[in-house]
Design a protein around this motif. Structure first.
Motif, mmCIF file in Angstrom:
data_model
loop_
_atom_site.group_PDB
_atom_site.id
_atom_site.type_symbol
_atom_site.label_atom_id
_atom_site.label_comp_id
_atom_site.label_asym_id
_atom_site.label_seq_id
_atom_site.Cartn_x
_atom_site.Cartn_y
_atom_site.Cartn_z
ATOM 1 N N VAL A 152 0.837 -1.204 0.000
ATOM 2 C CA VAL A 152 0.000 0.000 0.000
ATOM 3 C C VAL A 152 0.867 1.248 0.000
ATOM 4 C CG1 VAL A 152 -1.649 1.350 1.340
ATOM 5 C CG2 VAL A 152 -2.010 -1.106 1.037
ATOM 6 N N LEU A 153 1.905 1.245 0.824
ATOM 7 C CA LEU A 153 2.806 2.390 0.891
ATOM 8 C C LEU A 153 3.519 2.609 -0.434
ATOM 9 C CD1 LEU A 153 4.468 2.084 4.427
ATOM 10 C CD2 LEU A 153 2.779 3.769 3.658
ATOM 11 N N LEU A 154 3.991 1.499 -1.019
ATOM 12 C CA LEU A 154 4.680 1.614 -2.301
ATOM 13 C C LEU A 154 3.755 2.143 -3.381
ATOM 14 C CD1 LEU A 154 6.762 -1.714 -2.296
ATOM 15 C CD2 LEU A 154 7.669 0.625 -2.259
ATOM 16 N N PHE A 155 2.510 1.663 -3.388
ATOM 17 C CA PHE A 155 1.538 2.108 -4.385
ATOM 18 C C PHE A 155 1.222 3.592 -4.205
ATOM 19 C CE2 PHE A 155 -2.895 2.510 -5.937
ATOM 20 C CZ PHE A 155 -2.643 2.236 -7.286
ATOM 21 N N ALA A 156 1.064 3.997 -2.948
ATOM 22 C CA ALA A 156 0.806 5.410 -2.664
ATOM 23 C C ALA A 156 1.978 6.269 -3.111
ATOM 24 C CB ALA A 156 0.537 5.605 -1.164
ATOM 25 N N GLY A 157 3.188 5.756 -2.861
ATOM 26 C CA GLY A 157 4.377 6.481 -3.298
ATOM 27 C C GLY A 157 4.448 6.614 -4.805
ATOM 28 N N PHE A 158 4.001 5.547 -5.505
ATOM 29 C CA PHE A 158 3.991 5.564 -6.974
ATOM 30 C C PHE A 158 3.037 6.644 -7.483
ATOM 31 C CE2 PHE A 158 1.863 4.075 -10.865
ATOM 32 C CZ PHE A 158 2.954 4.069 -11.721
ATOM 33 N N LEU A 159 1.841 6.723 -6.882
ATOM 34 C CA LEU A 159 0.866 7.740 -7.291
ATOM 35 C C LEU A 159 1.401 9.135 -7.028
ATOM 36 C CD1 LEU A 159 -2.529 6.230 -6.041
ATOM 37 C CD2 LEU A 159 -1.660 6.329 -8.387
ATOM 38 N N GLU A 160 2.057 9.289 -5.873
ATOM 39 C CA GLU A 160 2.629 10.585 -5.529
ATOM 40 C C GLU A 160 3.688 10.987 -6.547
ATOM 41 O OE1 GLU A 160 4.316 12.222 -1.571
ATOM 42 O OE2 GLU A 160 2.903 10.622 -1.063
ATOM 43 N N ALA A 161 4.501 10.007 -6.960
ATOM 44 C CA ALA A 161 5.550 10.273 -7.953
ATOM 45 C C ALA A 161 4.936 10.703 -9.272
ATOM 46 C CB ALA A 161 6.400 9.025 -8.153
ATOM 47 N N LYS A 162 3.799 10.065 -9.650
ATOM 48 C CA LYS A 162 3.142 10.418 -10.900
ATOM 49 C C LYS A 162 2.696 11.876 -10.886
ATOM 50 C CE LYS A 162 3.160 6.880 -13.664
ATOM 51 N NZ LYS A 162 3.813 6.961 -14.966
ATOM 52 N N VAL A 163 2.092 12.279 -9.756
ATOM 53 C CA VAL A 163 1.673 13.666 -9.621
ATOM 54 C C VAL A 163 2.882 14.583 -9.663
ATOM 55 C CG1 VAL A 163 0.584 15.348 -8.095
ATOM 56 C CG2 VAL A 163 -0.427 13.074 -8.354
ATOM 57 N N TYR A 164 3.934 14.171 -8.950
ATOM 58 C CA TYR A 164 5.146 14.979 -8.909
ATOM 59 C C TYR A 164 5.776 15.111 -10.295
ATOM 60 C CZ TYR A 164 9.729 16.668 -7.457
ATOM 61 O OH TYR A 164 10.869 17.411 -7.312
ATOM 62 N N ASP A 165 5.602 14.063 -11.125
ATOM 63 C CA ASP A 165 6.168 14.104 -12.473
ATOM 64 C C ASP A 165 5.530 15.173 -13.339
ATOM 65 O OD1 ASP A 165 7.990 12.175 -12.002
ATOM 66 O OD2 ASP A 165 6.823 10.525 -12.857
ATOM 67 N N GLY A 166 4.392 15.727 -12.931
ATOM 68 C CA GLY A 166 3.875 16.885 -13.634
ATOM 69 C C GLY A 166 2.516 16.771 -14.263
ATOM 70 N N VAL A 167 1.732 15.723 -13.976
ATOM 71 C CA VAL A 167 0.389 15.633 -14.533
ATOM 72 C C VAL A 167 -0.503 16.659 -13.836
ATOM 73 C CG1 VAL A 167 -1.647 14.182 -14.843
ATOM 74 C CG2 VAL A 167 0.635 13.205 -15.134
ATOM 75 N N ALA A 168 -1.148 17.515 -14.644
ATOM 76 C CA ALA A 168 -2.001 18.560 -14.087
ATOM 77 C C ALA A 168 -3.476 18.228 -14.235
ATOM 78 C CB ALA A 168 -1.704 19.896 -14.768
ATOM 79 N N ILE A 169 -3.852 17.704 -15.409
ATOM 80 C CA ILE A 169 -5.256 17.403 -15.706
ATOM 81 C C ILE A 169 -5.325 16.083 -16.469
ATOM 82 C CG2 ILE A 169 -7.369 18.239 -16.840
ATOM 83 C CD1 ILE A 169 -6.102 21.051 -16.795
ATOM 84 N N VAL A 170 -6.352 15.307 -16.203
ATOM 85 C CA VAL A 170 -6.583 14.080 -16.965
ATOM 86 C C VAL A 170 -7.937 14.208 -17.651
ATOM 87 C CG1 VAL A 170 -6.837 11.579 -16.898
ATOM 88 C CG2 VAL A 170 -5.204 12.703 -15.374
#
Length: 278
Positions: free
Chosen positions: A7-25
Motif C-alpha cells: 500500500v505504501l509503495l503504491f501510494a508512493g507511486f501515485l505521488e511520484a506520478k503527480v510529482y512528475d507533472g500531470v495537471a489534468i486528466v
C-alpha cells in the motif's frame, strides 16, 4: 506487514506520478504542467485560457479517434504543396522558410499539418450537416455591418529586390543607399485581385516607402518588396465579394455549432483536475 508495504509503495507511486507533472486528466489522457506553461508562453495567454485550449484539444483527439477519422501522408503532402505554391515557393524553399520563421523541422511541420487536417475533417463532420447556406438577406446584412473589411487597395507599385544571398539583401533592406551588383531590381504594378492573399496581406501591412521582410523567392534565392506607391482604395460592391461573405458567415455559424458541441462534450466528459501551475 507485506500488504501494508505494498500500500505504501503504491501510494508512493501515485505521488511520484503527480510529482512528475500531470495537471489534468481528460478521458484518461494527461495534460502536464509543462504543456500548460508551454501553451501560455506560445500563445501569450493566462492559465485558464491555456487550460481551456488544451482540454478542447484532448476532447477533439478523442472525437477523432472515436469517429475513425484519418489523414493520409499524401493529403499532408498535397496541403504543403498548395501552401508552397500560393507563396511561389518550391517545397524545399517552403520548408526552409518555415524553419527560419518558426523553428519547425519538416517532420514537425508535417505533424502540425496532419493535426490541422484531422481537425478540419472533424469540424466538417460535426458542423456542416447542421448548417444552411446564408440567405441573400443575411449576406446583405453582413456586408452592411462589415463594409470596411472589404475595402482594399486597387494595386501596389513595388520594386522587387532579388539576391542569392539573404545577408546581402538584408543589408539593402537595412540601408536603402547600399548598392551591390549582385542584387537585381524589377519594378512592377501588382493588381490586388491578381496576387495571392498572403502577398496581399504582406504588402498591406508594409509601410509606404518601406521594405517587406526578406523572404525566399522560390528559386533558391531571396527577395524583398519595396512599396513605392498604392493605388487609391476601392470598394467593389457586394457582388465582387459575395463568395468571401458567404465563407465568413459559414465560418461564424460553424464556430457557434462547434463551441456548443464541445461545451456539451466537456460537461459530460470525465475531466480530473489534479493541480494547476503556480
Amino acid at each position: 506487514m507485506r500488504k501494508f508495504l505494498l500500500v505504501l509503495l503504491f501510494a508512493g507511486f501515485l505521488e511520484a506520478k503527480v510529482y512528475d507533472g500531470v495537471a489534468i486528466v481528460v478521458k484518461n489522457e494527461a495534460i502536464t504542467l509543462e504543456d500548460i506553461k508551454n501553451e501560455m508562453k506560445a500563445s501569450h495567454i493566462d492559465v485558464k485560457s491555456a487550460t481551456d485550449i488544451l482540454i478542447r484539444q484532448k476532447l477533439e483527439d478523442a472525437e477523432i479517434e472515436e469517429r475513425g477519422i484519418t489523414v493520409s501522408s499524401s493529403e499532408v503532402y498535397d496541403d504543403i504543396t498548395q501552401m508552397a505554391s500560393r507563396n511561389n515557393m518550391t517545397i524545399s524553399d517552403f520548408y526552409d522558410a518555415i524553419r527560419e520563421a518558426n523553428g519547425l523541422s519538416s517532420t514537425q511541420l508535417k505533424e502540425k499539418i496532419k493535426q490541422k487536417l484531422l481537425s478540419q475533417k472533424l469540424y466538417s463532420a460535426i458542423a456542416y450537416a447542421s448548417m444552411d447556406e446564408p440567405s441573400d438577406e443575411e449576406i446583405h446584412e453582413y456586408f452592411k455591418l462589415h463594409q470596411d473589411d472589404y475595402k482594399h487597395p486597387a494595386s501596389f507599385t513595388v520594386v522587387i529586390y532579388d539576391a542569392k544571398s539573404k545577408e546581402l539583401l538584408q543589408e539593402k533592406v537595412d540601408n536603402p543607399m547600399f548598392y551591390s551588383p549582385e542584387i537585381a531590381t524589377n519594378e512592377q504594378v501588382l493588381p490586388y485581385e491578381r496576387i495571392s492573399p498572403e502577398l496581399a496581406t504582406l504588402l498591406s501591412k508594409t509601410e509606404l516607402h518601406g521594405f517587406t521582410p526578406v523572404i525566399p523567392n522560390g528559386k533558391g534565392g531571396y527577395m524583398s518588396f519595396y512599396l513605392k506607391s498604392i493605388e487609391s482604395a476601392k470598394e467593389g460592391g457586394i457582388e465582387s465579394v459575395r463568395n468571401q461573405i458567404v465563407n465568413a458567415i459559414m465560418a461564424d455559424k460553424r464556430e457557434v455549432v462547434l463551441s456548443d458541441y464541445f461545451a456539451r462534450l466537456r460537461d459530460n466528459a470525465e475531466i480530473n483536475i489534479i493541480r494547476m501551475p503556480e
